[in-house]
Design an enzyme around this catalytic site. Structure first.
Site, PDB file in Angstrom:
ATOM      1  N   ASP A  57      -5.595  14.444  49.599  1.00  0.00           N
ATOM      2  CA  ASP A  57      -5.896  13.513  50.110  1.00  0.00           C
ATOM      3  C   ASP A  57      -6.062  12.532  49.218  1.00  0.00           C
ATOM      4  O   ASP A  57      -5.832  11.461  49.707  1.00  0.00           O
ATOM      5  CB  ASP A  57      -7.167  14.527  51.351  1.00  0.00           C
ATOM      6  N   LYS A  68     -10.642  22.548  57.127  1.00  0.00           N
ATOM      7  CA  LYS A  68     -10.490  22.166  56.365  1.00  0.00           C
ATOM      8  C   LYS A  68     -11.818  22.722  55.031  1.00  0.00           C
ATOM      9  O   LYS A  68     -11.945  22.769  53.966  1.00  0.00           O
ATOM     10  CB  LYS A  68     -10.388  20.697  55.573  1.00  0.00           C
TER      11      LYS A  68
END
Length: 282
Positions: free
Chosen positions: A105, A69
């Site tokens: 997220d 990420k």
């Protein structure tokens, strides 16, 4: 894969466990979209090459999971405000020669808390347990819900303070008190407790004392399955409402699907089907 189907994937290492292909296949069916979504296992030192290869194949977008990420955010051509704040990306959009990075997220977490669990965040006191990448990815969207206070705790206090400092300007803009507290003795209780650590995976105890819970508090673990169970059992034993992160998984996927396809798929029926499949051992 038909010739008309656009190509998407999830990249990570490990990746075999990922539920994303199933989720996005259901989203595509429910929204009448033509796409093919697959898992891609990426060597730990091969992420940049994997992105180049995927783009060369005509890939339209990909989800990014651990441990890539941070690298995804760095390699992107453009970055959303969420990515700039979190320093990490979980969604990439390929457009011509450019790659746009976003992070869904936090949006997924907020949607599952406010809609899935039916718990408003505005005006509430929130405890964020952990200050790593998972916590950094959700703090911005949490702040945008206008909670009264968000406290961050971490085994390394300096990391909690650093996360607070990096989001101080946004907290001031939202008029939310944002502070770091002592993990072992926070000295306060909260309406919502979010576990953004891997404490259960590490075999350790729940990282905060039961004194952080109020009667009826929502205790939310961003993980799901066996990894979340010790925290959920602890919360239930102390009178809190326990919820795992499976809804967050589906909701963040729905936000990524919206970025790629311009339509937000219905998440509730997909979450219901996924829970049933997992319960049946699928």
């Amino acid at each position: 894969m038909t010739a008309a189907a656009d190509l998407y994937c999830v990249m990570g290492n490990p990746i075999a466990h990922s539920r994303s292909p199933w989720i996005h296949a259901r989203f595509a069916q429910l929204t009448d979209q033509s796409l093919h979504y697959e898992r891609r296992l990426v060597p730990l030192d091969g992420f940049a090459q994997a992105l180049q290869s995927f783009a060369a194949e005509g890939g339209r977008g990909c989800n990014i999971t651990v441990p890539f990420k941070l690298e995804a955010a760095q390699l992107a051509t453009t970055r959303s405000e969420r990515v700039q704040l979190a320093g990490a990306a979980n969604t990439l959009v390929f457009d011509g020669g450019s790659i746009h990075a976003d992070n869904t997220d936090g949006l997924g977490l907020v949607a599952d808390i406010t809609q899935g669990a039916g718990v408003p965040l505005a005006g509430r006191d929130v405890l964020l347990v952990g200050a790593g990448g998972a916590a950094a990815g959700v703090l911005g969207p949490l702040l945008r819900q206008h909670p009264r206070r968000i406290a961050v705790v971490n085994r390394t206090p300096a990391r909690a303070q650093a996360l607070v400092d990096s989001h101080a300007a946004l907290a001031a803009l939202q008029k939310t008190e944002l502070l770091a507290l002592d993990m072992q003795a926070p000295g306060a209780d909260f309406d919502v407790i979010i576990n953004a650590t891997a404490s259960s995976l590490e075999g350790g105890p729940v990282p905060v004392p039961a004194s952080v819970l109020r009667p009826g508090s929502l205790a939310y673990d961003m993980m799901y399955g066996p990894a979340a169970q010790p925290f959920l059992d602890w919360a239930s034993a102390h009178g809190a409402t326990a919820r795992d992160g499976l809804g967050m998984l589906v909701e963040q996927a729905a936000e990524a699907f919206l970025l790629w396809r311009g339509v937000r798929p219905p998440s509730a029926p997909v979450l219901q089907e996924l829970r049933a499949a997992i319960a049946a051992g699928a």
